[in-house]
Design a protein around this motif. Sequence first.
Motif, PDB file in Angstrom:
ATOM      1  N   ASP A 102       0.791  -1.227   0.000  1.00 28.70           N
ATOM      2  CA  ASP A 102       0.000   0.000   0.000  1.00 28.70           C
ATOM      3  C   ASP A 102       0.822   1.276   0.000  1.00 28.70           C
ATOM      4  O   ASP A 102       0.399   2.296  -0.537  1.00 28.70           O
ATOM      5  CB  ASP A 102      -0.944  -0.003   1.203  1.00 28.70           C
ATOM      6  CG  ASP A 102      -2.028   1.044   1.089  1.00 28.70           C
ATOM      7  OD1 ASP A 102      -2.714   1.083   0.054  1.00 28.70           O
ATOM      8  OD2 ASP A 102      -2.188   1.844   2.032  1.00 28.70           O
ATOM      9  N   GLY A 103       2.010   1.263   0.622  1.00 33.11           N
ATOM     10  CA  GLY A 103       2.818   2.472   0.654  1.00 33.11           C
ATOM     11  C   GLY A 103       2.873   3.142   2.005  1.00 33.11           C
ATOM     12  O   GLY A 103       3.551   4.154   2.169  1.00 33.11           O
ATOM     13  N   ASP A 104       2.184   2.589   2.998  1.00 33.39           N
ATOM     14  CA  ASP A 104       2.231   3.085   4.369  1.00 33.39           C
ATOM     15  C   ASP A 104       2.829   1.973   5.222  1.00 33.39           C
ATOM     16  O   ASP A 104       2.429   0.811   5.121  1.00 33.39           O
ATOM     17  CB  ASP A 104       0.823   3.435   4.846  1.00 33.39           C
ATOM     18  CG  ASP A 104       0.786   3.836   6.313  1.00 33.39           C
ATOM     19  OD1 ASP A 104       0.869   5.044   6.597  1.00 33.39           O
ATOM     20  OD2 ASP A 104       0.675   2.942   7.178  1.00 33.39           O
ATOM     21  N   ASP A 105       3.793   2.298   6.085  1.00 33.39           N
ATOM     22  CA  ASP A 105       4.498   1.270   6.845  1.00 33.39           C
ATOM     23  C   ASP A 105       3.556   0.417   7.702  1.00 33.39           C
ATOM     24  O   ASP A 105       3.661  -0.813   7.719  1.00 33.39           O
ATOM     25  CB  ASP A 105       5.564   1.908   7.746  1.00 33.39           C
ATOM     26  CG  ASP A 105       6.739   2.461   6.949  1.00 33.39           C
ATOM     27  OD1 ASP A 105       6.882   2.081   5.766  1.00 33.39           O
ATOM     28  OD2 ASP A 105       7.507   3.270   7.502  1.00 33.39           O
ATOM     29  N   ASP A 106       2.644   1.062   8.416  1.00 33.31           N
ATOM     30  CA  ASP A 106       1.702   0.315   9.257  1.00 33.31           C
ATOM     31  C   ASP A 106       0.791  -0.563   8.408  1.00 33.31           C
ATOM     32  O   ASP A 106       0.510  -1.722   8.752  1.00 33.31           O
ATOM     33  CB  ASP A 106       0.854   1.280  10.091  1.00 33.31           C
ATOM     34  CG  ASP A 106       1.602   1.829  11.297  1.00 33.31           C
ATOM     35  OD1 ASP A 106       2.690   1.307  11.611  1.00 33.31           O
ATOM     36  OD2 ASP A 106       1.095   2.775  11.924  1.00 33.31           O
TER      37      ASP A 106
END
Length: 285
Positions: free
Chosen positions: A189-193
């Motif tokens: 997705d591109g978000d670490d979490d």
Amino acid sequence: MADSDTDSDAATAGAGRVRAPWSALEALRPLTLRSCRRIVVVAPHPRDEIRAAGGLLRRLGSRHAEVDVLSLTERPTRTCTPAPVGEPAPDPAPAFTLADLMAGALDDVGGAGGASGDDPDDSDTDPDEAAAEAAYRALGLSVVRRHRLGLPDGGVAEAESDVVAAISEIVGFSDDPGGLCVLAPWSGDGDDDHEAAGRAAEVVTAAYRVRLVRWLDRAWTWAGPDSAEVPWRRARQVLLTDTVIARKHAASAAFLSALGAGRDAAHDAELPDGWAPGPREVFLV
């Protein structure tokens, strides 16, 4: 997904800029999940699941599917889709007000079920639980089992093994694995979490052989219909009616209002109308 509007090629040229929905999304096959009798949702941040998959959850709830939500971090402190610097967050302007929804004017699946803890100032009430309950009532879900891991925002990757264990604890004791689905963010997705949550869900669903459905969130800010990084052949859609869209906006408003953050939540706004998904939710299967 090779054909697209010419405007969609500028996926990152103006971060936060409202753009027309991709015409290619209209041809996506529908996501049905007819055999899903219980869904376990892995939400990196509170309310992520409502923004990304509220319509799907409402549909499953109307079919009396059981809903478990595992919230990995505490209340959100950052956005996945920020407004441009110096510009106000877009107002989704729902067709129906929260008062209309809570009054039952649009209850097409029956009552939302009375839940306690509406007053965020009540010392005996957990404000995060009250916010979640208010949001789910506005969405039209009567029963949602909530599980909270309590990780810090931005700290999911560091505790990924704990996330795997938490998901396994919920999934592993299912007495109906054939009717179980797991809903989580896409691991690219591109978000670490989001990516850590997606990887953990992949590990668990592979181990227990249950179906995994992935949502896109941050990807809408950088991916286009021609992006090779996104497995578009696996994409499916859930079309949203005006009523469901209004319920999603009202659920978000209820969540923020219960935390006393209704006027300070520009950073945590819904995807603006006209963003890539348009009147649909998109998932990877």
